[in-house]
Design an enzyme around this catalytic site. Structure first.
Site, mmCIF file in Angstrom:
data_model
loop_
_atom_site.group_PDB
_atom_site.id
_atom_site.type_symbol
_atom_site.label_atom_id
_atom_site.label_comp_id
_atom_site.label_asym_id
_atom_site.label_seq_id
_atom_site.Cartn_x
_atom_site.Cartn_y
_atom_site.Cartn_z
ATOM 1 N N ASP A 64 36.726 48.270 39.332
ATOM 2 C CA ASP A 64 38.024 46.880 39.435
ATOM 3 C C ASP A 64 37.647 46.272 39.929
ATOM 4 O O ASP A 64 37.327 46.203 40.920
ATOM 5 C CB ASP A 64 39.469 47.440 40.004
ATOM 6 C CG ASP A 64 40.377 46.766 39.884
ATOM 7 O OD1 ASP A 64 40.026 45.292 39.961
ATOM 8 O OD2 ASP A 64 41.438 46.688 40.389
ATOM 9 N N SER A 114 44.455 42.909 36.691
ATOM 10 C CA SER A 114 44.293 44.546 36.381
ATOM 11 C C SER A 114 45.536 44.933 35.813
ATOM 12 O O SER A 114 44.827 45.834 35.247
ATOM 13 C CB SER A 114 43.807 44.584 38.082
ATOM 14 O OG SER A 114 43.045 44.549 38.536
ATOM 15 N N GLU A 335 39.284 55.416 39.038
ATOM 16 C CA GLU A 335 38.742 54.087 39.323
ATOM 17 C C GLU A 335 38.081 54.159 40.607
ATOM 18 O O GLU A 335 38.759 54.379 41.678
ATOM 19 C CB GLU A 335 40.205 53.201 39.445
ATOM 20 C CG GLU A 335 39.914 51.800 40.257
ATOM 21 C CD GLU A 335 41.961 51.163 40.031
ATOM 22 O OE1 GLU A 335 41.478 49.682 39.868
ATOM 23 O OE2 GLU A 335 42.242 51.991 40.952
ATOM 24 N N HIS A 344 38.215 40.181 47.316
ATOM 25 C CA HIS A 344 39.238 39.800 47.573
ATOM 26 C C HIS A 344 38.847 38.822 48.877
ATOM 27 O O HIS A 344 39.641 37.809 49.231
ATOM 28 C CB HIS A 344 40.297 40.111 47.165
ATOM 29 C CG HIS A 344 40.889 40.207 45.634
ATOM 30 N ND1 HIS A 344 40.940 38.821 44.672
ATOM 31 C CD2 HIS A 344 41.300 41.073 45.186
ATOM 32 C CE1 HIS A 344 41.861 39.482 43.841
ATOM 33 N NE2 HIS A 344 41.620 40.389 43.617
ATOM 34 N N ASP A 381 37.217 45.829 34.452
ATOM 35 C CA ASP A 381 39.067 45.125 33.821
ATOM 36 C C ASP A 381 38.858 43.309 33.607
ATOM 37 O O ASP A 381 39.048 42.759 33.815
ATOM 38 C CB ASP A 381 40.295 45.762 34.809
ATOM 39 C CG ASP A 381 39.759 45.238 36.331
ATOM 40 O OD1 ASP A 381 38.868 44.756 37.257
ATOM 41 O OD2 ASP A 381 40.549 45.595 37.119
ATOM 42 N N HIS A 382 37.461 43.035 35.130
ATOM 43 C CA HIS A 382 37.508 41.501 35.381
ATOM 44 C C HIS A 382 36.770 41.833 36.245
ATOM 45 O O HIS A 382 35.762 42.609 37.220
ATOM 46 C CB HIS A 382 38.742 40.945 35.605
ATOM 47 C CG HIS A 382 39.227 41.797 37.260
ATOM 48 N ND1 HIS A 382 38.579 40.695 37.839
ATOM 49 C CD2 HIS A 382 40.747 42.145 37.039
ATOM 50 C CE1 HIS A 382 39.726 41.458 38.581
ATOM 51 N NE2 HIS A 382 40.906 42.607 38.722
ATOM 52 N N HIS A 457 39.847 35.976 41.013
ATOM 53 C CA HIS A 457 38.872 37.127 39.701
ATOM 54 C C HIS A 457 38.330 35.791 39.546
ATOM 55 O O HIS A 457 38.464 34.796 38.936
ATOM 56 C CB HIS A 457 39.684 37.400 39.144
ATOM 57 C CG HIS A 457 41.116 38.699 39.394
ATOM 58 N ND1 HIS A 457 41.891 39.482 38.769
ATOM 59 C CD2 HIS A 457 40.511 39.533 40.614
ATOM 60 C CE1 HIS A 457 42.400 40.289 39.353
ATOM 61 N NE2 HIS A 457 42.272 39.942 40.687
#
Ligand SMILES: *[C@@H]1O[C@H](CO)[C@@H](O)[C@H](O)[C@H]1NC(C)=O
Ligand SMILES: *[C@@H]1O[C@H](CO)[C@@H](O)[C@H](O)[C@H]1NC(C)=O
Ligand SMILES: *[C@@H]1O[C@H](CO)[C@@H](O)[C@H](O)[C@H]1NC(C)=O
Ligand SMILES: [Zn+2]
EC number: 3.1.3.1
Length: 527
Positions: A64, A114, A335, A344, A381-382, A457
Site C-alpha cells: 500500500d 486505496s 498486503e 502519511h 495501489d498508488h 498520495h
C-alpha cells in the site's frame, strides 16, 4: 558549485577520508559489467519459451503506497542492512521476470485512494475513491447507491472455483485494501456499525466487519488487525484490557469472533490473537484460521513486539501452508499495508522498513511455491509524494544527508524529501538545520515543501512485477483494473475461460481425437 558546499558525511562507511564515495574495486573493470549484463541477457533469452501452464495458485502482494521511489529506496535499505552499499542489491520483487506499469487514477480522482484502487486490482473494475466492491455508479457515503452496483472480486471467483482463499494484512482486516475482496461498501470507513451514519444503517447497509464473515462463506485464512470491530461495544480487549480506546465497537452487540468460532467448531477452524498461538498451530490440522493480532492496525515492523506479534512473513508462511493443502489450489492476497501509513506520517524509515519486510515475505512465499503452478504478482495501489535525491554518493546511508549545503540558506538537507506532509517545519521563521536533530531516528519526519498534517498520495504509475504461468501478459502500460483479469485468465477462473478447455484439455483429448479420426478413416475405406 562552491567547494565549501561539499559536506563530508562521516557516518557512512562507504566514504573515504576525502569524502569521495567508494565502491568495490572490481567495478572498475569493464569485464565485471559486461559479464553481469551477459548473464542477464542469457536469462532474458531463456524467457523466450514462455510459461503457459495453468496457474493453480494465485498470490497478490500489494504494497500500500509502494511507489517506485519507495521500491528503490527500500532496495538500498535492504542492501545496507546486509552491510552492502545497497544500490546493487536485488529485492525479491526485482527477480520477477516481467514488469509493467499500472495507471492508478480512480474514476473520479487523478490521484487515487486505496479503496477505489483496491476495487480496480481486485474486482477488475475502476471505481470512485472511498468506495470498495462497488462500481463507479455508486456514490461515496450514499447507502442507497449500493444495491445493484456491487462488483465481485477475484477472491470470490477463486472460491467459487473450489480454491481455498486467504487474506493477510498488516492493517485491520476490514481496511480498504482487503475489504474490496469481500465487501460492497460505499464508504471505506464503515469499519463497524459504530462508524456508520444512522441513515445508512436504516437503509440496510452493512458494516465491513460483518461483511467479512457474511458475504463469502468461509474465507479460509484471515489474518491482520481489527479485533475491536468484531466485539460488542465496551467489551474490553484481550491484550489491552485497561485501555478503553481498544474496547469493542459494535453497537449491535454481536461478537463476530465467537460466532465464527462456533461455526468452525467441527471444521478445524482456529482463532488466534498472538504470535505464540499462531506458531503453535500445525497447518496440517488447520482448515480455517482467523488471526486478529491487534485491536486496529498491527504495529510498525520496527516497533513490533517480536515476542507477541507475528511478522508479515510469519503470517504469510502459515497462510500458504494452510491454503496449499487444497488440491484445487488457492488465491492469497497479502498486503504490506503500513508502508502507506509511514509515508502519511512523513516517517520514511517506518515506510521503508515495512517495504523490506514485505519483500522478505515475497521471498518466503517463493520458497513455499513453484513458478510452474503459481502466479505471483507484486504491485502497489498508488504512490506517495516521497522521493530521494541530492547527488548522494554511492553507498550513502538512505536516511542520510545530501553531500552539499543549500546554496540559498547554507544548511544541510536529507536526501529523502516529501512534497508535502507533517515534516514541514520552521524554526524562528527559517528551515530547520537538520544537523541539529537525529534524522536517522525511526520516527524522524523528513522535510516537506508544504505543511500538511498527513502527507498525500502521489499520482504517478506504479510497477507491477509478475512471475509464473502467463506472467508475460502483464507487460506494457495498463489500467490497474487489468491485473485481476490476467490473474483470473491464468488460473481459469472468472469470466474468461474458453481457453481453458482447449489448453488444458487439448493434451488429454488429442490421442482420443486422433484415434476417432483414424477410426473414421478406416470406416470410410471399409464402406
Ligand atoms: C439516497 O440518499 C441520499 C442521501 O444519502 C438522498 O439525498 C437521496 O434522495 C436518496 N435517493 C433515493 C432515490 O432515495
Ligand atoms: C459504553 O460505555 C460508555 C461510557 O462508559 C457508555 O456511555 C455507553 O452507554 C456504553 N455503551 C454500551 C452499549 O454499553
Ligand atoms: C547546522 O548545524 C550544525 C551542527 O550543529 C552546525 O555545525 C552548522 O553551523 C549549522 N549550520 C547553519 C547554517 O546554521
Ligand atoms: Zn494512504
Amino acid at each position: 558549485m562552491k567547494l565549501t558546499a561539499v559536506l563530508i558525511v562521516c557516518s557512512s562507511l562507504m566514504f573515504g577520508s576525502l569524502g569521495k564515495p567508494q565502491f568495490p574495486e572490481h567495478e572498475k573493470d569493464p569485464k565485471f559489467w559486461n559479464m553481469w549484463a551477459q548473464r542477464t541477457l542469457k536469462n532474458a533469452l531463456s524467457l523466450q519459451s514462455l510459461n503457459t501452464n495453468k496457474a493453480m495458485n494465485l498470490i497478490l502482494f500489494l504494497g500500500d503506497g509502494m511507489g517506485i521511489p519507495t521500491v528503490t529506496a527500500a532496495r538500498i535499505l535492504k542492501g545496507q542492512l546486509n552491510g552492502q552499499s545497497g544500490e546493487e542489491t536485488q529485492l525479491e520483487m526485482d527477480k520477477f521476470p516481467f514488469v509493467s506499469l499500472a495507471k492508478t487514477y480512480n474514476t473520479n480522482a487523478q490521484v487515487p485512494d486505496s479503496a477505489g484502487t483496491a476495487t480496480a486490482y481486485l474486482c477488475g473494475v475502476k471505481a470512485n475513491e472511498g468506495t470498495v466492491g462497488v462500481s463507479a455508479a455508486a456514490v461515496r457515503t450514499q447507502c442507497n447507491t449500493t444495491q445493484g452496483n456491487e462488483v465481485t472480486s477475484i477472491l470470490k471467483w477463486a472460491k467459487e472455483a473450489g480454491k481455498s482463499v486467504g487474506i493477510v494484512t498488516t492493517t485491520r482486516v476490514n481496511h480498504a485494501t482487503p475489504s474490496a475482496s469481500y465487501a460492497h461498501s460505499v464508504d471505506r470507513d464503515w469499519y463497524s456499525d459504530n462508524e456508520m451514519p444512522a441513515e445508512a444503517l436504516r437503509d440496510g447497509c452493512k458494516d465491513i466487519a460483518r461483511q467479512l464473515f457474511e458475504n463469502i462463506p468461509n474465507i479460509d485464512v484471515i489474518m491482520g488487525g481489527g479485533r475491536k470491530y468484531m466485539f460488542p461495544k465496551n467489551k474490553s480487549d484481550v491484550e489491552y484490557p485497561n485501555d478503553l480506546k481498544h474496547s469493542g465497537t459494535r453497537k449491535d452487540g454481536r461478537n463476530l469472533v465467537e460466532e465464527w468460532t462456533d461455526r468452525m467448531k467441527d471444521k478445524k477452524g482456529y482463532y488466534v490473537w498472538n504470535k505464540k498461538q499462531l506458531l503453535s498451530l500445525n497447518p496440517n490440522n488447520v482448515n480455517y484460521l482467523l488471526g486478529l493480532f491487534e485491536p486496529a492496525d498491527l504495529q510498525y515492523d520496527l516497533e513490533r513486539n517480536t515476542e507477541t506479534d507475528p511478522s508479515l512473513t510469519e503470517m504469510v508462511e502459515m497462510a500458504i501452508k494452510i491454503l496449499r493443502k487444497n488440491p484445487r489450489g488457492f488465491y492469497l492476497l497479502v498486503e504490506g499495508g503500513r508502508i502507506d501509513h509511514g509515508h502519511h506520517e512523513g516517517k520514511a524509515k517506518q515506510a521503508l522498513h515495512e517495504t523490506v519486510e514485505m519483500d522478505r515475505a515475497i521471498g518466503r512465499a517463493d520458497l513455499l511455491t513453484s513458478v510452474h503452478d503459481t502466479m505471483t504478482v507484486v504491485t502497489a495501489d498508488h504512490s506517495h509524494v516521497f522521493n530521494f535525491g541530492g547527488y548522494t554518493g554511492r553507498g550513502n546511508t538512505i536516511f542520510g544527508l545530501a553531500p552539499m549545503l543549500s546554496d540559498i540558506d547554507q544548511k544541510p538537507f536529507t536526501s529523502i524529501i516529501y512534497g508535502n506532509g507533517p515534516g514541514y517545519k520552521l524554526i524562528n521563521g527559517a528551515r530547520e538545520n537538520v544537523s541539529t536533530v537525529d534524522y536517522q531516528d525511526n520516527n524522524y519526519q523528513a522535510q516537506a515543501a508544504v505543511p500538511l498534517s498527513m502527507e498525500t498520495h502521489g499520482g504517478e504509475d506504479v510497477a507491477v512485477f509478475a512471475k509464473g504461468p502467463l506472467a508475460h501478459l502483464l507487460h506494457g502500460v495498463n489500467e490497474q483494473n487489468y491485473i485481476p483479469h490476467v490473474m483470473a485468465y491464468a488460473a481459469c477462473i472468472g469470466q474468461n475461460r474458453e481457453h481453458c478447455v482447449s489448453r488444458s484439455g487439448a493434451a488429454d483429448l488429442r490421442p482420443v481425437l486422433s484415434s476417432i479420426a483414424a477410426l473414421l478413416t478406416v470406416t470410410r475405406i471399409l464402406c
